[in-house]
Design a protein around this motif. Structure first.
Motif, PDB file in Angstrom:
ATOM      1  N   PRO A  32       0.804  -1.227   0.000  1.00  0.00           N
ATOM      2  CA  PRO A  32       0.000   0.000   0.000  1.00  0.00           C
ATOM      3  C   PRO A  32       0.831   1.269   0.000  1.00  0.00           C
ATOM      4  O   PRO A  32       0.325   2.327  -0.336  1.00  0.00           O
ATOM      5  N   ARG A  33       2.120   1.159   0.344  1.00  0.00           N
ATOM      6  CA  ARG A  33       2.942   2.363   0.427  1.00  0.00           C
ATOM      7  C   ARG A  33       3.932   2.486  -0.720  1.00  0.00           C
ATOM      8  O   ARG A  33       4.627   3.477  -0.819  1.00  0.00           O
ATOM      9  N   ARG A  34       4.025   1.455  -1.547  1.00  0.00           N
ATOM     10  CA  ARG A  34       4.936   1.494  -2.671  1.00  0.00           C
ATOM     11  C   ARG A  34       4.181   1.114  -3.933  1.00  0.00           C
ATOM     12  O   ARG A  34       3.196   0.387  -3.889  1.00  0.00           O
ATOM     13  N   LEU A  35       4.652   1.610  -5.049  1.00  0.00           N
ATOM     14  CA  LEU A  35       4.039   1.265  -6.317  1.00  0.00           C
ATOM     15  C   LEU A  35       5.097   0.645  -7.225  1.00  0.00           C
ATOM     16  O   LEU A  35       5.983   1.337  -7.705  1.00  0.00           O
ATOM     17  N   ILE A  36       5.005  -0.656  -7.391  1.00  0.00           N
ATOM     18  CA  ILE A  36       5.958  -1.339  -8.252  1.00  0.00           C
ATOM     19  C   ILE A  36       5.492  -1.216  -9.702  1.00  0.00           C
ATOM     20  O   ILE A  36       4.361  -1.564 -10.029  1.00  0.00           O
ATOM     21  N   CYS A  37       6.356  -0.720 -10.542  1.00  0.00           N
ATOM     22  CA  CYS A  37       6.007  -0.565 -11.948  1.00  0.00           C
ATOM     23  C   CYS A  37       5.731  -1.927 -12.576  1.00  0.00           C
ATOM     24  O   CYS A  37       6.548  -2.834 -12.462  1.00  0.00           O
ATOM     25  N   PRO A  38       4.573  -2.076 -13.211  1.00  0.00           N
ATOM     26  CA  PRO A  38       4.252  -3.360 -13.852  1.00  0.00           C
ATOM     27  C   PRO A  38       5.115  -3.626 -15.070  1.00  0.00           C
ATOM     28  O   PRO A  38       5.198  -4.753 -15.553  1.00  0.00           O
ATOM     29  N   GLU A  39       5.765  -2.590 -15.547  1.00  0.00           N
ATOM     30  CA  GLU A  39       6.544  -2.728 -16.774  1.00  0.00           C
ATOM     31  C   GLU A  39       8.007  -3.065 -16.486  1.00  0.00           C
ATOM     32  O   GLU A  39       8.556  -4.016 -17.009  1.00  0.00           O
ATOM     33  N   CYS A  40       8.647  -2.245 -15.621  1.00  0.00           N
ATOM     34  CA  CYS A  40      10.094  -2.431 -15.412  1.00  0.00           C
ATOM     35  C   CYS A  40      10.426  -2.825 -13.979  1.00  0.00           C
ATOM     36  O   CYS A  40      11.590  -2.993 -13.641  1.00  0.00           O
ATOM     37  N   TYR A  42      10.315  -1.103 -11.334  1.00  0.00           N
ATOM     38  CA  TYR A  42      10.929  -0.050 -10.541  1.00  0.00           C
ATOM     39  C   TYR A  42      10.055   0.258  -9.328  1.00  0.00           C
ATOM     40  O   TYR A  42       8.835   0.293  -9.421  1.00  0.00           O
ATOM     41  N   ASP A  43      10.687   0.472  -8.177  1.00  0.00           N
ATOM     42  CA  ASP A  43       9.985   0.708  -6.932  1.00  0.00           C
ATOM     43  C   ASP A  43       9.706   2.197  -6.772  1.00  0.00           C
ATOM     44  O   ASP A  43      10.557   2.960  -6.319  1.00  0.00           O
ATOM     45  N   ASN A  44       8.509   2.610  -7.152  1.00  0.00           N
ATOM     46  CA  ASN A  44       8.145   4.021  -7.096  1.00  0.00           C
ATOM     47  C   ASN A  44       7.510   4.378  -5.762  1.00  0.00           C
ATOM     48  O   ASN A  44       6.787   3.579  -5.174  1.00  0.00           O
ATOM     49  N   PRO A  45       7.750   5.587  -5.259  1.00  0.00           N
ATOM     50  CA  PRO A  45       7.071   6.037  -4.051  1.00  0.00           C
ATOM     51  C   PRO A  45       5.580   6.204  -4.307  1.00  0.00           C
ATOM     52  O   PRO A  45       5.163   6.579  -5.407  1.00  0.00           O
TER      53      PRO A  45
END
Ligand SMILES: [Zn+2]
Ligand SMILES: [Zn+2]
Length: 64
Positions: A32-40, A42-45
């Motif tokens: 819930p606190r991180r957004l993992i890119c479904p494509e690459c 990458y661990d986005n805030p």
């Protein structure tokens, strides 16, 4: 259903913490606190609408 790796409790809800021992579940694509890119991957805030690396939309369905 999420089985706690620490105490073995089978949590009914898709919570980020174990209901019994409050162990934080590893982020296997859902945190819930991180957004993992479904494509690459990458661990986005949290709060980003697009990936910082590849600019892929992180919240499908919420794009304008
Ligand atoms: Zn537990
Ligand atoms: Zn990306």
């Amino acid at each position: 259903m999420v089985t706690c790796p620490r105490c073995g409790r089978e949590n009914e809800t898709r919570s980020s913490f174990c209901e019994r021992c409050l162990h934080e579940f590893p982020s296997d694509g859902w945190d819930p606190r991180r957004l993992i890119c479904p494509e690459c991957r990458y661990d986005n805030p949290y709060g980003n609408d697009h990936c910082e690396r590849c600019h892929e939309p992180l919240k499908p369905g919420q794009t304008e």
